[in-house]
Write an enzyme that holds these catalytic residues in place. Sequence first.
Site, mmCIF file in Angstrom:
data_model
loop_
_atom_site.group_PDB
_atom_site.id
_atom_site.type_symbol
_atom_site.label_atom_id
_atom_site.label_comp_id
_atom_site.label_asym_id
_atom_site.label_seq_id
_atom_site.Cartn_x
_atom_site.Cartn_y
_atom_site.Cartn_z
ATOM 1 C CB CYS A 227 17.285 15.977 3.225
ATOM 2 S SG CYS A 227 15.560 16.245 3.613
ATOM 3 N NE ARG B 266 22.333 18.600 1.809
ATOM 4 C CZ ARG B 266 22.639 18.982 0.584
ATOM 5 N NH1 ARG B 266 23.786 19.565 0.359
ATOM 6 N NH2 ARG B 266 21.820 18.774 -0.405
ATOM 7 C CD1 TRP C 187 15.075 22.606 6.226
ATOM 8 C CD2 TRP C 187 13.750 22.143 4.471
ATOM 9 N NE1 TRP C 187 14.415 23.762 5.873
ATOM 10 C CE2 TRP C 187 13.599 23.503 4.802
ATOM 11 C CE3 TRP C 187 13.013 21.627 3.409
ATOM 12 C CZ2 TRP C 187 12.751 24.357 4.105
ATOM 13 C CZ3 TRP C 187 12.161 22.479 2.714
ATOM 14 C CH2 TRP C 187 12.039 23.833 3.066
ATOM 15 C CG ASN D 93 18.141 16.009 -0.620
ATOM 16 O OD1 ASN D 93 17.153 16.693 -0.349
ATOM 17 N ND2 ASN D 93 19.247 16.518 -1.126
ATOM 18 N N GLY D 94 15.072 15.234 -1.695
ATOM 19 C CA GLY D 94 14.324 15.585 -2.904
ATOM 20 C C GLY D 94 12.839 15.445 -2.638
ATOM 21 C CD GLU E 125 23.096 39.004 1.874
ATOM 22 O OE1 GLU E 125 22.073 38.661 1.269
ATOM 23 O OE2 GLU E 125 23.774 38.219 2.579
ATOM 24 C CE LYS F 104 23.112 36.455 5.688
ATOM 25 N NZ LYS F 104 23.119 36.317 4.302
ATOM 26 C CD GLU G 28 19.547 34.321 5.594
ATOM 27 O OE1 GLU G 28 19.492 33.397 4.788
ATOM 28 O OE2 GLU G 28 20.531 35.086 5.663
ATOM 29 C CG HIS H 3 7.434 56.446 -3.824
ATOM 30 N ND1 HIS H 3 6.642 57.475 -4.270
ATOM 31 C CD2 HIS H 3 8.680 56.704 -4.292
ATOM 32 C CE1 HIS H 3 7.368 58.309 -4.995
ATOM 33 N NE2 HIS H 3 8.623 57.860 -5.010
ATOM 34 C CE LYS I 245 26.370 27.572 3.325
ATOM 35 N NZ LYS I 245 25.844 28.934 3.310
#
Length: 607
Positions: free
Chosen positions: A2, A27, A75, A101-102, A480, A484, A487, A503, A602
């Site tokens: 947010c 955000r 968000w 926000n929160g 990573e 990427k 995402e 395995h 983000k």
Amino acid sequence: MCGIIGYFGKEEALPILVNGLEALEYRGYDSAGVAVFLEGEVKVKKSVGKVEILKKSLKNNFCSGSHLGIGHTRWATHGIPNKSNAHPHSDCQGRIFVVHNGIIENYKELKSYLQKQGHNFKSETDTEVVPHLIENFLNSGKDFDIALFDTLRMIKGAYALVIIDKENPKILYAARLSSPLVIGVGKNENFLASDPSALIGKTKNVVYLNDGEIAKISQNDINIINLKKKKTPYEIVHLGWDLEQAQKGDFPHFMLKEIFEGPEVVRAAFRGRIKSKENLVKLGGLEKVADQLKEVKRLLILACGTSYYAGLVGEYLFEEISRLPTETHFASEFRYRDEPFDKNTAVIAISQSGETADTLAAIQKAKKHGLMTLGIVNTVGSTVARETDAGVYNHAGPEIGVASTKAFLSQLTVLIMMAVYLSKNKNSSKKLLEELEKIPKKIEIILAQSAKLEKLAEKYKNYKNFLFLGRRYNYPVALEGALKLKEISYIHAEGYGAGEMKHGPIAMITENFPTMAIIPQNSVSEKMISNLEEIKARKGPIFAITTEENKEISSLTKDIFYIPKTIEPLEPLLTIVPLQLFAYYIGTKKGFDVDKPRNLAKSVTVE
Ligand code: G6P
């Protein structure tokens, strides 16, 4: 998550709010809204989806002439993204306007209490209890300041709040508990934002609110008080960020711009900090704990997302270079573990934003157990930077693309320098530091071949699944690289240690399940070749990231991308770059908004 913006000043408020929301959109982008004060009235506009949609709806000089307003990009946590759940939220009378926000954890009980008192709720959000609670206290005869204090005392959870009281338009109120909020200090104007990047181009002077602080802001004045109603002093922090850093320039996306900033980001991280001829690493931010660091016997690296994967590379670096046993944990897991601690353990928290809720909670836990805490942080003055005992800034400039790219390179560079700094045998580091100085040029060589990656992305873009394999330093790079791709392109991708592949994941391999192999010629490349033979035997397509020295790979695949050679601990600084570009090209070819991938934010300031 947010984005919050607030403005009180000499300029027209609305364009500043909208610009701020655009800058903060990374955000969250489920819905957006503004509330602006003009001639005794507060006008509200909300829309579902990105800020662009809100902007389009603000036609016909909506509220022109206003100098006071708040804005929010959401968000969603409580309630679906729709207009009624979009912020700002208000009370029954339409006097109090709140962006938040929160998460307000006890909102259900507060809501049912307020409903019993006759309050009428219009949304499913946790936030809406705030204006109604303030209103409830006002109804009982309290003045606004007291009503706000009493409200904040009743709320459990996390909040960054910015509030307009229509009856007192000379003040913009803000409050913070565990969710970031920053005041931008201007001339005849002041700003509020959940992230300083929203203020770039407006002011470079900011004041970070601390937990439990309430700010009362006017055009020319800032007053900060704590929950005990005591005035608290504040410090103005100067940010070095420039406007160009927060603009796309000639690049179509921030993500591409930020990948191309890789060479400069690595240079900026080591500039003035290494002297390879003298085997010297100077990290000013660690000087005050230099003596304590000599006693450290074990390291714990705590982080989330991409920063966590940088931390996993750190594990290998500190063990090999500093000879310190090191473990990297997800901050979200660490905070709930019940492990024994040794006082000679130091914690390194890695965070681009410096505001990630889980990372902050992990730091608090480490502090509670008496451990020294260090930060590797990009955002100057952010909460992680302030909460840790000492640390090293990345100096990577603002990262706007939601999927982290340049911050990863910067974090790796800082980890390499820290590993040398903590090493007792500095003589062995000369070669490493010399090689580090050559890395930016080598990244430039990779970037110059981006067209090759674009072609390969075209060939691979329709696969539904990918396996990413690496060993040792390139195992975290495999994780990573897979992150990427997930995402940015919404393709399922799994990163694995190549030796572990047999395995389980090998069961998935078919001609429709390609493997991205990260295999520069190094101490484990022979081993990886055997793993790739196993994949080839099952007809799995292979795309290899390798160095010219690796001759064997060409018998396994034609899809090869060559990177320059470097020493093993530095390889991740090169091997990740083609994987970032590969994800970028696949994402854009599929038509996705790679700067704002769906469902992501983000800065994750909730648990
Ligand atoms: C979010 C972002 C990631 C980032 C992670 C940790 O999930 O989308 O790109 O790596 O948070 O963020 P931090 O700011 O703590 O590095």
